[in-house]
Design a protein around this motif. Sequence first.
Motif, PDB file in Angstrom:
ATOM      1  N   VAL A 131       0.858  -1.172   0.000  1.00  5.30           N
ATOM      2  CA  VAL A 131       0.000   0.000   0.000  1.00  5.30           C
ATOM      3  C   VAL A 131       0.900   1.230   0.000  1.00  5.30           C
ATOM      4  CG1 VAL A 131      -1.764   1.295   1.275  1.00  5.30           C
ATOM      5  CG2 VAL A 131      -1.834  -1.213   1.231  1.00  5.30           C
ATOM      6  N   LEU A 132       0.541   2.210  -0.844  1.00  4.92           N
ATOM      7  CA  LEU A 132       1.322   3.435  -0.965  1.00  4.92           C
ATOM      8  C   LEU A 132       0.426   4.620  -0.663  1.00  4.92           C
ATOM      9  CD1 LEU A 132       4.094   4.639  -1.892  1.00  4.92           C
ATOM     10  CD2 LEU A 132       3.037   4.926  -4.145  1.00  4.92           C
ATOM     11  N   ASP A 133       0.857   5.487   0.256  1.00  2.00           N
ATOM     12  CA  ASP A 133       0.133   6.708   0.602  1.00  2.00           C
ATOM     13  C   ASP A 133       0.737   7.865  -0.195  1.00  2.00           C
ATOM     14  OD1 ASP A 133      -0.841   9.060   1.700  1.00  2.00           O
ATOM     15  OD2 ASP A 133      -0.466   8.478   3.772  1.00  2.00           O
ATOM     16  N   VAL A 134      -0.079   8.478  -1.053  1.00  2.00           N
ATOM     17  CA  VAL A 134       0.392   9.590  -1.888  1.00  2.00           C
ATOM     18  C   VAL A 134      -0.241  10.912  -1.478  1.00  2.00           C
ATOM     19  CG1 VAL A 134       1.003   8.162  -3.863  1.00  2.00           C
ATOM     20  CG2 VAL A 134      -1.319   9.084  -3.686  1.00  2.00           C
ATOM     21  N   THR A 135      -0.554  11.065  -0.187  1.00  6.11           N
ATOM     22  CA  THR A 135      -1.101  12.324   0.290  1.00  6.11           C
ATOM     23  C   THR A 135      -0.185  13.468  -0.109  1.00  6.11           C
ATOM     24  OG1 THR A 135      -2.172  11.201   2.138  1.00  6.11           O
ATOM     25  CG2 THR A 135      -1.867  13.588   2.330  1.00  6.11           C
ATOM     26  N   ASP A 136       1.119  13.262   0.026  1.00 11.76           N
ATOM     27  CA  ASP A 136       2.127  14.210  -0.466  1.00 11.76           C
ATOM     28  C   ASP A 136       2.826  13.523  -1.640  1.00 11.76           C
ATOM     29  OD1 ASP A 136       4.294  15.830  -1.006  1.00 11.76           O
ATOM     30  OD2 ASP A 136       5.056  15.856   1.052  1.00 11.76           O
ATOM     31  N   PRO A 137       2.418  13.828  -2.882  1.00 11.19           N
ATOM     32  CA  PRO A 137       2.961  13.113  -4.044  1.00 11.19           C
ATOM     33  C   PRO A 137       4.480  13.219  -4.198  1.00 11.19           C
ATOM     34  CG  PRO A 137       1.114  14.515  -4.684  1.00 11.19           C
ATOM     35  CD  PRO A 137       1.437  14.820  -3.258  1.00 11.19           C
ATOM     36  N   GLU A 138       5.067  14.289  -3.711  1.00  8.56           N
ATOM     37  CA  GLU A 138       6.523  14.442  -3.793  1.00  8.56           C
ATOM     38  C   GLU A 138       7.240  13.542  -2.787  1.00  8.56           C
ATOM     39  OE1 GLU A 138       8.099  16.388  -6.076  1.00  8.56           O
ATOM     40  OE2 GLU A 138       6.110  16.784  -6.898  1.00  8.56           O
ATOM     41  N   HIS A 139       6.504  13.103  -1.763  1.00 16.14           N
ATOM     42  CA  HIS A 139       7.071  12.270  -0.696  1.00 16.14           C
ATOM     43  C   HIS A 139       6.109  11.136  -0.356  1.00 16.14           C
ATOM     44  CE1 HIS A 139      10.045  15.441   0.014  1.00 16.14           C
ATOM     45  NE2 HIS A 139       9.046  16.284  -0.104  1.00 16.14           N
ATOM     46  N   PRO A 140       5.838  10.234  -1.299  1.00 16.64           N
ATOM     47  CA  PRO A 140       4.916   9.131  -1.001  1.00 16.64           C
ATOM     48  C   PRO A 140       5.517   8.205   0.050  1.00 16.64           C
ATOM     49  CG  PRO A 140       6.005   8.744  -3.089  1.00 16.64           C
ATOM     50  CD  PRO A 140       6.423  10.108  -2.636  1.00 16.64           C
ATOM     51  N   ARG A 141       4.631   7.540   0.793  1.00 19.72           N
ATOM     52  CA  ARG A 141       5.085   6.656   1.867  1.00 19.72           C
ATOM     53  C   ARG A 141       4.540   5.255   1.660  1.00 19.72           C
ATOM     54  NH1 ARG A 141       2.202  10.066   5.530  1.00 19.72           N
ATOM     55  NH2 ARG A 141       1.213   8.124   6.126  1.00 19.72           N
ATOM     56  N   ARG A 142       5.404   4.285   1.773  1.00 23.75           N
ATOM     57  CA  ARG A 142       5.012   2.880   1.769  1.00 23.75           C
ATOM     58  C   ARG A 142       4.381   2.606   3.111  1.00 23.75           C
ATOM     59  NH1 ARG A 142       4.088  -2.155   2.460  1.00 23.75           N
ATOM     60  NH2 ARG A 142       5.283  -3.797   1.441  1.00 23.75           N
ATOM     61  N   GLU A 143       3.179   2.071   3.132  1.00 26.46           N
ATOM     62  CA  GLU A 143       2.498   1.749   4.381  1.00 26.46           C
ATOM     63  C   GLU A 143       2.685   0.282   4.697  1.00 26.46           C
ATOM     64  OE1 GLU A 143      -1.539   2.851   4.690  1.00 26.46           O
ATOM     65  OE2 GLU A 143      -1.033   4.949   4.957  1.00 26.46           O
ATOM     66  N   TRP A 144       2.753   0.000   5.953  1.00 22.82           N
ATOM     67  CA  TRP A 144       2.874  -1.371   6.415  1.00 22.82           C
ATOM     68  C   TRP A 144       1.586  -1.707   7.125  1.00 22.82           C
ATOM     69  CZ3 TRP A 144       6.859  -3.601   4.209  1.00 22.82           C
ATOM     70  CH2 TRP A 144       7.891  -2.774   3.762  1.00 22.82           C
ATOM     71  N   ASN A 145       0.685  -2.378   6.434  1.00 27.58           N
ATOM     72  CA  ASN A 145      -0.634  -2.685   6.971  1.00 27.58           C
ATOM     73  C   ASN A 145      -0.657  -4.039   7.655  1.00 27.58           C
ATOM     74  OD1 ASN A 145      -1.950  -0.326   6.225  1.00 27.58           O
ATOM     75  ND2 ASN A 145      -2.179  -1.057   4.134  1.00 27.58           N
TER      76      ASN A 145
END
Length: 148
Positions: A131-145
């Motif tokens: 899962v990838l969080d792109v709330t900030d597209p310049e700094h997307p975060r890989r989520e660990w669900n």
Amino acid sequence: MARWAPQETDTMAAIAAEVIAQVGTNRTVVGVDGQDGTDLERVAAGLVAGFQQHGVSAMAAAAPSSDVDILRADLVTPFRTTGAGAGVLVVHGHGTLAPGARGLWRWSLWVEQESGRLERRADVKVAASAVLDVTDPEHPRREWNDAC
């Protein structure tokens, strides 16, 4: 105080490394799906660039449909049968992680953003490899669900 966050290129290269380690790159097809409003084309392009940073040939393709037969006939089968050796195809589009289409991908990515967190599709997120969080597209975060 501002928090440090990895750049998009670093995050996508790390995700590409994860794909390489988990499923390899021999005619590998990756599916990218996400919440409405997420820029799946940008994510796919970033992932292609991530593979290229690791010296792996990769390309992106927009899903013409979420219909499994169309996806298989138009994208998956031609990619897997027209070449040999290392290569990754990143297929992006809403519905690519629908129950019927999930089996087409060796690895998959669900993309979401903060504004839609309450509308998470748990069934799709569980099916996704990451899962990838792109709330900030310049700094997307890989989520660990994980369930911990």
